[in-house]
Structures are given as structure tokens and as C-alpha cells.
Design an enzyme around this catalytic site. Sequence first.
Site, PDB file in Angstrom:
ATOM      1  N   GLY A  83      45.089  42.050  35.634  1.00 48.43           N
ATOM      2  CA  GLY A  83      44.189  43.031  36.162  1.00 48.43           C
ATOM      3  C   GLY A  83      42.994  43.534  35.218  1.00 48.43           C
ATOM      4  O   GLY A  83      43.282  44.371  34.408  1.00 48.43           O
ATOM      5  N   THR A  84      42.028  42.636  35.302  1.00 53.77           N
ATOM      6  CA  THR A  84      41.065  42.586  34.129  1.00 53.77           C
ATOM      7  C   THR A  84      40.230  43.933  34.317  1.00 53.77           C
ATOM      8  O   THR A  84      39.533  44.198  33.224  1.00 53.77           O
ATOM      9  CB  THR A  84      40.379  41.521  34.303  1.00 53.77           C
ATOM     10  OG1 THR A  84      39.916  41.084  35.514  1.00 53.77           O
ATOM     11  CG2 THR A  84      41.073  40.243  33.565  1.00 53.77           C
ATOM     12  N   ASN A  85      40.220  44.670  35.047  1.00 52.42           N
ATOM     13  CA  ASN A  85      39.414  45.935  35.290  1.00 52.42           C
ATOM     14  C   ASN A  85      40.272  46.853  34.176  1.00 52.42           C
ATOM     15  O   ASN A  85      39.434  47.435  33.447  1.00 52.42           O
ATOM     16  CB  ASN A  85      39.727  46.665  36.710  1.00 52.42           C
ATOM     17  CG  ASN A  85      39.070  45.757  37.708  1.00 52.42           C
ATOM     18  OD1 ASN A  85      38.207  45.010  37.452  1.00 52.42           O
ATOM     19  ND2 ASN A  85      39.572  46.079  38.895  1.00 52.42           N
ATOM     20  N   ASP A  86      41.542  47.103  34.434  1.00 55.22           N
ATOM     21  CA  ASP A  86      42.129  47.985  33.269  1.00 55.22           C
ATOM     22  C   ASP A  86      42.290  47.546  32.060  1.00 55.22           C
ATOM     23  O   ASP A  86      41.960  47.878  31.025  1.00 55.22           O
ATOM     24  CB  ASP A  86      43.611  48.324  33.894  1.00 55.22           C
ATOM     25  CG  ASP A  86      43.632  49.468  34.874  1.00 55.22           C
ATOM     26  OD1 ASP A  86      42.797  50.348  34.362  1.00 55.22           O
ATOM     27  OD2 ASP A  86      44.186  49.454  36.061  1.00 55.22           O
TER      28      ASP A  86
ATOM     29  N   GLY B  63       5.606  34.766  37.964  1.00 55.26           N
ATOM     30  CA  GLY B  63       4.868  35.721  37.805  1.00 55.26           C
ATOM     31  C   GLY B  63       5.111  37.069  36.758  1.00 55.26           C
ATOM     32  O   GLY B  63       4.477  37.851  36.718  1.00 55.26           O
TER      33      GLY B  63
ATOM     34  N   TYR C 146      45.546  30.799  40.783  1.00 53.08           N
ATOM     35  CA  TYR C 146      44.632  31.396  41.792  1.00 53.08           C
ATOM     36  C   TYR C 146      43.680  32.643  41.221  1.00 53.08           C
ATOM     37  O   TYR C 146      43.848  33.166  40.122  1.00 53.08           O
ATOM     38  CB  TYR C 146      45.234  31.993  42.933  1.00 53.08           C
ATOM     39  CG  TYR C 146      46.167  33.226  42.781  1.00 53.08           C
ATOM     40  CD1 TYR C 146      45.486  34.518  42.806  1.00 53.08           C
ATOM     41  CD2 TYR C 146      47.605  33.199  42.431  1.00 53.08           C
ATOM     42  CE1 TYR C 146      46.306  35.878  42.477  1.00 53.08           C
ATOM     43  CE2 TYR C 146      48.303  34.526  42.155  1.00 53.08           C
ATOM     44  CZ  TYR C 146      47.428  35.651  42.131  1.00 53.08           C
ATOM     45  OH  TYR C 146      48.186  36.787  41.784  1.00 53.08           O
TER      46      TYR C 146
ATOM     47  N   ARG D   4      -0.636  29.278  29.550  1.00 56.07           N
ATOM     48  CA  ARG D   4       0.055  29.607  30.477  1.00 56.07           C
ATOM     49  C   ARG D   4       1.386  29.415  29.792  1.00 56.07           C
ATOM     50  O   ARG D   4       1.634  28.832  29.009  1.00 56.07           O
ATOM     51  CB  ARG D   4       0.204  28.745  31.922  1.00 56.07           C
ATOM     52  CG  ARG D   4      -1.090  28.505  32.581  1.00 56.07           C
ATOM     53  CD  ARG D   4      -0.565  27.403  33.609  1.00 56.07           C
ATOM     54  NE  ARG D   4      -2.006  26.872  34.097  1.00 56.07           N
ATOM     55  CZ  ARG D   4      -2.625  27.191  35.165  1.00 56.07           C
ATOM     56  NH1 ARG D   4      -1.860  27.806  36.004  1.00 56.07           N
ATOM     57  NH2 ARG D   4      -3.500  26.575  35.520  1.00 56.07           N
TER      58      ARG D   4
ATOM     59  N   ARG E  10      50.945  45.090  45.998  1.00 60.60           N
ATOM     60  CA  ARG E  10      51.230  46.063  44.772  1.00 60.60           C
ATOM     61  C   ARG E  10      51.706  47.538  45.064  1.00 60.60           C
ATOM     62  O   ARG E  10      51.345  48.189  45.979  1.00 60.60           O
ATOM     63  CB  ARG E  10      49.757  46.277  44.077  1.00 60.60           C
ATOM     64  CG  ARG E  10      49.911  47.019  42.690  1.00 60.60           C
ATOM     65  CD  ARG E  10      48.632  47.117  41.818  1.00 60.60           C
ATOM     66  NE  ARG E  10      47.796  48.127  42.564  1.00 60.60           N
ATOM     67  CZ  ARG E  10      46.579  48.487  41.988  1.00 60.60           C
ATOM     68  NH1 ARG E  10      46.092  47.562  40.978  1.00 60.60           N
ATOM     69  NH2 ARG E  10      46.032  49.196  42.394  1.00 60.60           N
TER      70      ARG E  10
HETATM   71  C1  PEP Z   1      42.888  46.004  37.676  1.00 64.02           C
HETATM   72  O1  PEP Z   1      43.101  46.719  36.841  1.00 64.02           O
HETATM   73  O2  PEP Z   1      42.108  44.992  37.360  1.00 64.02           O
HETATM   74  C2  PEP Z   1      43.377  46.078  39.188  1.00 64.02           C
HETATM   75  C3  PEP Z   1      43.234  44.944  39.991  1.00 64.02           C
HETATM   76  O3  PEP Z   1      43.628  47.111  39.225  1.00 64.02           O
HETATM   77  P1  PEP Z   1      42.885  48.395  39.870  1.00 64.02           P
HETATM   78  O4  PEP Z   1      41.704  48.215  40.003  1.00 64.02           O
HETATM   79  O5  PEP Z   1      43.248  49.052  41.079  1.00 64.02           O
HETATM   80  O6  PEP Z   1      43.184  49.381  38.920  1.00 64.02           O
HETATM   81 MG    MG Z   2      44.572  48.493  37.510  1.00 64.49          MG
END
Ligand code: PEP
Ligand code: MG
Length: 969
Positions: free
Chosen positions: A862-865, A170, A947, A161, A714
Site C-alpha cells: 500500500g504505497t499510499n500509506d 513554442g 502483479y 533557435r 480488504r
Molecule cells: C495504500 O495505502 O496504498 C492503499 C492502497 O490503501 P488506502 O489508499 O486505501 O489507504
Molecule cells: Mg492504505
Amino acid sequence: MQAKINVGTTGYDRWKSDQFRRLQLKKYAIYLAVFHYFMTALHAKLLTNEQTYLNTKSSLIKTSMAKTVYTFGDGKAEGNASMRNLLGGKGANLAEMNLLGMPVPPGFTITTEVCNEYTQYGRDKVVADIKPEVEKAIASVEALTGNKFDDPTNPLLVSVRSGARASMPGMMDTVLNLGMNDATVATMAEKSGNPRFAWDSYRRFVQMYGDVVLGMKPKNKTDIDPFEEIMDKVKEEKGVKFDNELEVEDLQELVKRFKAAVKEYTGKDFPDSAWEQLWGGICAVFDSWMNERAILYRRMNQIPEEWGTAVNVQAMVYGNMGDNSATGVAFSRDAATGENLFNGEYLINAQGEDVVAGIRTPQQITVEGSRRWAALQGITEEERAAKYPSLEETMPALAAELIDTAHRLEDYYKDMQDMEFTIQDGKLWMLQTRNGKRTGAAMVKIAMDLLRAGEIDEKTALLRIEPQKLDELLHPVFDKEALKKAKVVAKGLPASPGAATGQIVFQADDAEAWSEQGKKVVLVRIETSPEDLRGMAVAQGILTMRGGMTSHAAVVARGMGKCCVSGAGEIVVDYKAKTVTMDGKVYNEGDWISLNGSTGDVYDGEVRTTEPELDGDFGEVMELSNKYAKTLVRTNADTPRDATQARRFGAQGIGLCRTEHMFFEGDRIKAVREMILSSDLEGRRVALAKLLPMQRGDFEGIFEAMDGFGVTVRLLDPPLHEFVPHTEAAQKEMADEMGISAEEVKAKVESLEEFNPMLGHRGCRLGITFPEITEMQARAIIEAAINCKRKGIEVHPEIMVPLVGTLKELQHQANIINITAAKVFDEQGETVDYKVGTMIEVPRAALTANQIAEVADFFSFGTNDLTQMTFGYSRDDAPKFLKHYKEVGILKVDPFEVLDQEGVGQLVRMGVEKGRATKPELKVGICGEHGGEPSSVKFCANLGMNYVSCSPFRVPIARVAAAQAAIEA
Ligand code: PEP
Ligand code: MG
């Protein structure tokens, strides 16, 4: 299961035109398919070269593998529970159970390190390397059992096994009864005095070995298993319905036909040598680490490939030796609800796979469980006691021993245990114990119950919470009124709780395809197998005709937190016709049904759902989190409604209010379009005057919901062209509204077109070129704050400037904000405290954070950008290639979901350190989508952020993650 993450949609069109994107993806898929075809040919060629290279390399490398095999048996073991990384969960616990003096068949574990060697260097080298240790270990099992491997007169038979560090139910392979051949079967028949048992074991072995080691599986999803096909034929010829009605001659016939089928398929005779079988089995388990479903499961559960699986080889014990034998699965608590109730299922005269495969209806271990089960199935007490008695009734002493063992194991591990056992001729054997998979609700209840019982302390209880799993508790349940009116059309077992409503599909592939089109589906299967994993992952819920509470469907669904009703025996599923008949009605693919995974009810049509309850144990987990967390959890919310929802989930303020999202609703988009399309300042001011009261009203609602907490608003950040009307009709509508020609509108739209809108005229660049926008927004925020203050609401507005890359940009916008605020204070004869800060989302802002902090009161990452710009991956286009990147191992996870601590994280760290070097009291947070992802939350908490901010539904997840970060620090 990982929730789908919305990577910061900023645009109206993006928001509106999902269909179009899907079409593009489809085109892309076709392109990929063609590309893939050519690449496969090329790859095949390259592979030959690569293999040659690897072989050369492996023969050159002298690996000095440490000890590769660990034995256990008869109260002794070379390993123990703390060696899970090396021995896998199963191996480590088998060793530990031995040390605890529990009855465990002797055996040995081949380490996970060997699996990695196997993946890297291949079969021949690894077999040669570990052979001496395996032979020695087999000898030790022989000594303990008194049997001999590969000996026709006194055969030792073993099971092989898998067992990884994290349990993957599984997903990998198992072979039982290994060591059998025509000679050993005769000996077994004679020694046991039970030829039926011997031949049943033999036919199972040939079948399992053929499937797992020799690869004889159904060719496609609707095909039936080649061995099942032969079996059905033999049963039909014999005129019987169930496997256990077959007699010795039938089983002999089956073995003959199975072997013939193997010969036809592989071109070789079925192997008779036990050693050849053993190496085949061991290598098949290693191979199964890299099978498609195991890879998928690892990806879904973020289990690293490097962990590898161990292989456990153990002396066989038999649950199919007759009516004094049985096999089953047990849980020390209820894995669905968390109730402190020992429960489990068993089958008399059966082997392990019969219980989980859902082929026969398993019986309950306890009388209480059995009565509950019968009530759910609508079975009378007489029928239950006669046909489906509990183990407590059939084998009371063994049931008591099993329950006692379960209690001892739970006391030892201090967690709910999931156990496998076999009773061989009146003796109990434990085959496995592990911390049981459970639903989110059970996870919370069990942790809190163990805490209240004094078994674990508060910190341990919090560490027992998998933050991501809380997601299951936050989602809707059936509306009580709607449920009263709903018609129950079938009943099954409440295998995994929750409410699911969707359109019926029968195949996992269809579930995937339909859900990609945005449809909600319920996957209906006769029974599920690990191949169905993909479909289960995307379905709202799963309904199976066969299978008990421990069937594959039930275990996997509970692990995923997915609603599941299993073993609805009255329904009739027809894969070919794509129908399921329930309560006399034929449902076709695409028809709607609803499932209640907490009661086992199946309803006709779509049943409305409502919000869940958030008090009780869940509330206590949240309170405990607040006690230990050092980082606040705010929310990303753009409307008063979302803000109120987030407060219910315990949000401690707003970390990001994306003001452009406030314009998507109703007629508001028109005023925004008017502002964008105006050719002069005058025109823009007229439009902005319309927007001002809308914004002010929303801000008031948000301040009210967040009474006493900080609210970060924002300033506008939309790529402009996404807000403009693209269709002719919409352009005409705007032309009429503004009293200009449709051509003028069209021309303006074209002039706003950008090649790269994500890096274009957005963020503060907009407020700098059109200062009146910033002015209007600052006014709306300050006026709303003053209005609320006058109503006795405590307001803490924080005005945030987006996409800043240079100090000057922030200075420019801060000036406008401060001048506007002063003006409003003057007009109103009232003031409020406010802060001005900035997003850190452009790499340059992180690099020059020491300068930017001179002006900023706070930073919000803004960690997305920041991810987009650090990797250079467009947020909108990356999904097209990221999937492939993950498949080929270039990236382990999507960096838009899980913060890339190694790269992007450096910029975040630098931003925090440089910012605070200038201004030690600088308030710092994160508001990219990572703010709700547990590992990223922990990273931010460890950097000392004040935060994290995330979408409302992730607030509880982030709260627990923040507490865990503080505890683990
Ligand atoms: C980011 O960029 O992390 C962000 C929070 O701004 P937006 O997603 O609106 O560009
Ligand atoms: Mg952004």
C-alpha cells in the site's frame, strides 16, 4: 498529460466535502500570498549575497568545458542523430540531415552543456568561454555561404533557435534575420532587387529581437503586443488590412517607429552590431530555458531541468523573397489520426512564424489535403483552387521534392516526422525534422502500421507507446444519438480529436480558476500563445478563431491529447466584452458549448458523451502487451460496475477492493453509522447484520465479473470519525433511526474525534478492537464465494488485512478469518479455497516482512500509506506544500503520484526480499495509486512482483508499462 490521481480516499466526509477543502485551500493561498510578500523582500536581500558568492565561486572554478560548438553544412557535420543529449533534438537532426545529403542551410549548434553552465555561472563567463569556438563556427558558415557576418556590403544573416533534448514546441525563443542593420538592409534590397523583402525582413527582425531579447511584450493578457499596436496604427493610417499590403515606405516607417519604441522602453538605441545581436540572441535562448512556460511544460512532461537547451545558429534562408518563395510545416503522417497520409501547410512569400502564428490562413501542401480542408471550411472547389491552391499546384516540382524528402526521412528514422522547410527563390531547404508529436490514437495507429509494414518489430512497436497517453483513448466520445440532435454553431479545423463539453472562458487564468472550482471549461481564444499553456492544460477543450493544423494551439493540444478545434474563422471573439459570437448568437463567459476535435464541429450547449471503442489497433497493442509482460495487471475496484469496466480494459483480477467504499452509496451509510455509534456489542451486531447482505451481494457481483481471476478484498479501513454524521440534521436523523437522543449521538461523535485520524483508529486496529466487524466481513466474503461457486463461477478470494505493523496484528485477524470461514463451510456444507494476506503499508511491516510472511499468503504494498509514513507527509495535507516543493526543486515530482524509488522504494524492495526469504512462493503485488504510474510499474515489475493493481482506467497504461519493463529488462 498526467491524469489527476486520487490518493486513496478512504473517508466519507472527504468524499463529500470537496468544497470545504477548497475553501481551506483558498485561505491558505491568502496566507501564502502574505507570507510570500515578506519572503520576497528577504529573498531579494539574500540573493544579493548569494550572487556575490556565486560570482566569486565562478571566478574560482576553472571549468574545463569540452567542445562546445558543433558545425554542419554542405553534406558534412561534426554531430549526428545519436547526439541528441548534447546537441538537442533539432541540432542532432540538422547534423544528420546534412549527412543524409539533404539541403540544409549551414550553421552550428552550441551544446546543452553550455546552457547548464549559463544557468549556473551566468552570461559573462559563458560568453567568454565559448567565444573562440563561436567565432570559428561563424567563419565556417561564412566560408560555405560566401557571405560575411557583420559586413554591410555582403552580409551573412542568421537565425538563432532553441532545441532541447525533448521537443518543447513554442516554449522557448527564436530570433530570425539576425545581423541586420540600416546598412545591411540597403545591401539586401539592392542585391535581391526586392526592397520590400529586405525591409519586411528588417522590420520582423527589430520586432522579434525587441520582443525576445529586449523583453518588449504585452504587460498583461488583454493588452496587445506593443509592436502589433504600432503595426495596426500604420496599417490604419495607410488604410490597409493585411501585412503584405504594406509598401516599402510603410515598412521603413515601421522600423523607425519600432526602434523609437525600443529606445523609449530600454533607454538604449537598438543594437547595430551583428556580434552584439548574436550574443543577445544566444543568451536569450538560454534564458528562455528558464522562462515560466518552459518550466511549466517541463514539469507537465517530466523533462529534467538539467537537460538544458542547445542553441542552433544557422544561415538564413528566406521564404519571403517573393512569390517564388514559401515556408511551411509538414508531417509524414497525420498527427491527429495516425493515417498514413503526408500532409502539411505552407504560405507563399512568408517566414516561418507566419504559418504557426495563425496570422494568415495557411494553404495545404497536397491537393488531397487541400480538398479535404476546403470541404471542412465549406469552400467551393473553384474558390479553393483560385485562392488557396496547394503546393502541388503552385510549385509541383518542389512539392514532389518535399514529399520525397519526407519519405526518406521517415524511412530513415522509422517514425512519423514533423518537418519545417523553406523555399527560397525556387530552392527547397529543410530547417528541421523530428519525431512528430501525436495524439494517443495516432500513436497507437502509427506504431501498429509501422509494425504491419515490417518497418519495426513488435518490441519496438510496444516501446513506441507512451503508456500515459493511452489515457486519451479510454475517455468518453460523443453519444451518437445526442450528437444527431446537437446544433452545429461553428466549424473549424479538427486540430486534435476528442469530445469536449464545458463552459466558455476566454483567459488561461480564468480557465485555471474555474477548473479549480470543479467546473468544466472550454478555452476560447482568437489564437493561442505559449502563455496559454496553463489554461489549455486544465480545459476540456480549446477553440480558436485563427490558426491552422500546425498552429500553436493545434500542436500543443495534440501533444497533450486535448480536444481542439482551431481556425474557426466565422466566430467572433471579443476579449474585452468576454463574448464569442457563433451563428448569430452571442455566447457569454460561462455559457456551455461542446467541441468535436475529430470533425471540427462546435455545438451549442452540453452534448452527452459515451464510452469509447477498445478494439482494433488498441486491442492489438493490449494483446502484444500481454505477450511480453511478466507482471499481471489487476485493478482497484470496489463495485461490480467498476470491476466489469476494468475487465473491459483487460484487468487480470482485483488487487484491492476497499470495502469501506462500498458503504458510501444510498442508505448504506446509515447502517455503518449505526454500527459506529452503537455503544455496545449488541447494538453493533444489529447494525452489522444489516450490512452483511449488502456486502455479500456486492462481493458476488465482483466475483462474477472476475470469473477465474483472483479477487483481493480488504477488510474495513476507514478513519472512524469520517463516517460519523457531523451536521446537526444528520445527527438528528441518526438519533431517530437508532431511537436515541441527538445529544447521545453528538457525544459519541465527539468521542471519536482524533487529532491524527490517518494514524489513528483505522485499519486492522479497528478489526482488533471490534472483532465482530472482521467476522461479518469474512462471512460475507466466504458466503459470496460459495454462492458463486454453486453458480459455476470460478472464485479465488483473497482476504487482506490493512495497516498491519506487527506479526501479532496479522495473527489476530487471520485467526478470526479462519474460524469464521470454517464455520461458514460447516453451515453451508461447501468449501472454497481462500488466502489470507496483508497490506504492507506501515514501514514496520516492511522492516519485519520476514516475520509477517510466516502468516501471510500474500503481500500487497500500500504505497499510499507507505509514502505518507516514510516521508511523514500527511496524504490529506501534503498538496498544500508539495506544489511549492516542486517549484523550488526540493522534489521533482509528487511522491504520491510517482513512487519514490530512492526512499520508499527501499522499503518495498526490502519487504519483497524479506518476505520471500521466509516464503519463496509468497505472492506479491502493489495496490497503492503508483500501481498505474508507468515508472512505478516498471520498478515493481523489476522487483519481480506478481502483479500491480490500479484503478480501472489505468489498467491499459499499466499493461503496456509492464510489457515495456519486460522488454527493457
Ligand atoms: C495504500 O495505502 O496504498 C492503499 C492502497 O490503501 P488506502 O489508499 O486505501 O489507504
Ligand atoms: Mg492504505
